[in-house]
Design an enzyme around this catalytic site. Structure first.
Site: not given
Ligand code: ATR
Length: 279
Positions: A67, A131
């Site tokens: 994207k 994210g």
């Molecule tokens: P996307 O584009 O799908 O939103 P991303 O930019 O990698 O993917 O963002 C993933 C989101 O999920 C982020 O908000 C991440 O938190 P961080 O910014 O602290 O990394 C969150 N996330 C992923 N795994 C997580 C977990 N196990 N617990 C809480 N938040 C999680």
């Protein structure tokens, strides 16, 4: 020859988009074909797309992980795609240039306010995650006029940066941000939307039980055959509240893309029922 469309992503084999668009085309009598095409996540995106445009494709849906690359590639961008920082819909113009749009946010809002019939105007909203998925939906959510919108993220400053970036669109909405670990001291919310990738990993977020109002809605942007860990949390702490997964958002964002390409709007509610049966 019917007009050709495709969803591009990696992985793509299990995409529901070909099914959804086939149902839309049948429903609206449009003569078109729609395929799923894998563009390797390690391969350069622009040449792969250029080849597809050369082959005569008229439009694309773009999914993980492309994207952002599609946002870069588009020759012109709809304002909401610029705000989202991501493109999920590409239209091939008559001169071969690409217009990028993002229908994820309007898809989410349509699913919540129309299909689930849950108005968010004047309500208190909590969004989990900061994210790309969350950035993609903030503008249309703010446009609904919630009284408060709090973005909570494991990494708090990412949430804060997002809130700052959207503050000019928050007239009438108290837009705030913080860490997941600060939720204990916040009031109850009417709508909680999970936009983290935690469900993807099958993980539950450790959330305080008071967060969801009894007449509220817990919404997971993910979906699956069985309820996500976030929706199971909601059922446990607040069984009276409504729960909904992201399959409706998927169908509604597809309907908005279909309308951009074909100029006709399919009935998302009917299609959602059909797609749910085939999960
Ligand atoms: P996307 O584009 O799908 O939103 P991303 O930019 O990698 O993917 O963002 C993933 C989101 O999920 C982020 O908000 C991440 O938190 P961080 O910014 O602290 O990394 C969150 N996330 C992923 N795994 C997580 C977990 N196990 N617990 C809480 N938040 C999680």
């Amino acid at each position: 020859m019917p007009d050709c469309y495709a969803v591009v992503g990696d992985p793509i084999a299990h995409s529901k988009s070909p099914l959804i668009h086939r149902l839309f085309a049948e429903q609206t009598g449009q003569d078109m074909v729609y395929e799923a095409i894998r563009i390797d996540r390690a391969a350069p995106f622009a040449p792969a797309m250029g080849a597809l445009v050369q082959q005569g494709y008229r439009g694309f849906n773009v999914t993980v992980p492309h994207k952002l690359a599609a946002h870069e590639l588009a020759d012109t961008l709809a304002p909401r795609a610029r705000r989202a920082g991501a493109v999920n819909t590409l239209m091939v113009n008559a001169d071969g240039t690409l217009t990028g749009d993002n229908t994820d946010g309007v898809g989410l809002v349509q699913d919540i306010t129309e299909l689930a019939d849950f108005p968010v105007a004047d309500r208190r909203l909590l969004i989990l995650g900061a994210g790309g998925a969350v950035q993609g939906v903030l503008e249309p959510l703010l446009a609904q006029g919630p009284v408060a919108l709090h973005i909570a993220n494991r990494t708090a400053d990412k949430a804060q940066r997002l809130a700052e970036a959207f503050s000019d669109l928050a007239a009438g909405t108290h837009l705030t941000a913080g860490g997941l670990d600060e939720l204990e001291r916040l009031d109850t919310f009417d709508v909680i939307i999970n936009g983290t990738a935690a469900s993807l990993q099958g993980e539950a977020l450790d959330l305080p039980a008071h967060l969801l109002a009894p007449d509220g809605l817990a919404y997971d942007m993910m979906y699956g055959k069985v309820p996500t860990p976030f929706l199971r949390w909601a059922e446990r702490v607040q069984p009276a509240a409504a729960r909904r997964d992201g399959l409706g958002m998927l169908v509604c964002q597809a309907a908005a893309a279909f309308e951009i390409w074909r100029g006709v709007r399919p009935d998302a509610a009917t299609t959602l029922e059909q797609v749910r049966q085939q999960l």
